[in-house]
Design an enzyme around this catalytic site. Structure first.
Site, PDB file in Angstrom:
ATOM      1  N   ASP A  60       0.822  -1.203   0.000  1.00 28.06           N
ATOM      2  CA  ASP A  60       0.000   0.000   0.000  1.00 28.06           C
ATOM      3  C   ASP A  60       0.864   1.264   0.000  1.00 28.06           C
ATOM      4  O   ASP A  60       1.949   1.278   0.597  1.00 28.06           O
ATOM      5  CB  ASP A  60      -0.900  -0.003   1.242  1.00 28.06           C
ATOM      6  CG  ASP A  60      -1.974   1.047   1.180  1.00 28.06           C
ATOM      7  OD1 ASP A  60      -2.408   1.379   0.055  1.00 28.06           O
ATOM      8  OD2 ASP A  60      -2.383   1.551   2.239  1.00 28.06           O
TER       9      ASP A  60
ATOM     10  N   ASN B  75     -10.848  -2.016  -5.983  1.00 22.72           N
ATOM     11  CA  ASN B  75     -10.019  -1.075  -6.751  1.00 22.72           C
ATOM     12  C   ASN B  75     -10.599  -0.806  -8.137  1.00 22.72           C
ATOM     13  O   ASN B  75     -10.205   0.170  -8.789  1.00 22.72           O
ATOM     14  CB  ASN B  75      -8.593  -1.588  -6.890  1.00 22.72           C
ATOM     15  CG  ASN B  75      -7.776  -1.465  -5.624  1.00 22.72           C
ATOM     16  OD1 ASN B  75      -6.771  -2.146  -5.451  1.00 22.72           O
ATOM     17  ND2 ASN B  75      -8.200  -0.609  -4.702  1.00 22.72           N
TER      18      ASN B  75
END
Length: 230
Positions: free
Chosen positions: A2, A50
């Site tokens: 991330d 996403n």
């Protein structure tokens, strides 16, 4: 993995450059893992949610995945020299034909390798993994492959997308203290969880060694607690 976009923004670059930097950091981290004798590595490359990002960013990530999966399988020194096996984990039906073919190519190209196993979770969510396992249990019961009395934790676990062994360490970068729907089933089995306040492209060998040392210090207590769960 991330923090790629924030890494790029911090340097006043486009988001896609952060994802490219993230890929090269992954290659370096895999080298460290291999050198340290770590046999199984799973990376959260793309979450199912996403797909809610902008079409431009999603397409950039898909294009990057398609090219890098083939590059990893064909040209990576790690794969060639150390026999890394690549497995793409997740709901592939959500991917384009080109990315599906690249994933299949990477798996077929490395399926006989006996080195470190690399699980690339793409696209993945833990809730999708668990619900998929439940559907497989129902299908196997309907097909008389599984009896009602045989439905237990092990029956469900054996049908998960991410195979064993048990998860030892879960690391999340970028300073966010949340799981983001990743490996929820695996994490509850006394995994050692560390949240690191550094963007993924900046994750260093020093960060990794510190995590491994702290895990070693906690190892006996983790094993004791695992025994109490049985």
């Amino acid at each position: 993995m991330d923090g790629n976009r924030r890494y790029a923004r911090k340097r006043q670059r486009v988001a896609s450059s952060g994802h490219v930097s993230g890929f090269y950091r992954l290659a370096k981290v895999l080298e460290w893992c291999n050198d340290l004798g770590i046999g199984n590595v799973s990376v959260f490359a793309f979450a199912i949610n996403n797909f809610n990002r902008t079409p431009e960013e999603v397409q950039t990530l898909m294009d990057l995945a398609e090219s890098k999966l083939r590059e990893l399988a064909e040209k990576s020194d790690l794969v060639q020299r150390h026999g890394v096996r690549i497995c793409v984990i997740g709901n592939r039906s959500l991917l384009s034909q080109g990315v599906q073919e690249a994933a299949e190519f990477a798996e077929q190209k490395t399926m006989h390798n006996r080195g470190m196993r690399l699980n690339i979770c793409f696209p993945y969510s833990a809730t999708d993994e668990i619900s998929s396992a439940i559907r497989k249990v129902v299908e196997d019961v309907d097909a008389c492959k599984l009896q009602h009395a045989e439905i237990d934790e092990k029956a469900l676990e054996s049908r998960l997308q991410i195979p064993g062994p048990d998860l030892d360490i879960l690391v999340r970068t970028s300073g966010q203290i949340r799981f983001s729907n990743y490996m929820l089933w695996q994490s509850v089995k006394m995994a050692y969880i560390r949240f690191v306040d550094v963007f993924w492209p900046d994750f260093s060998f020093f960060h990794m060694v510190c995590i491994l040392i702290s895990w070693q210090l906690a190892y006996n207590d983790i094993q004791r607690r695992k025994q109490l769960r049985k």
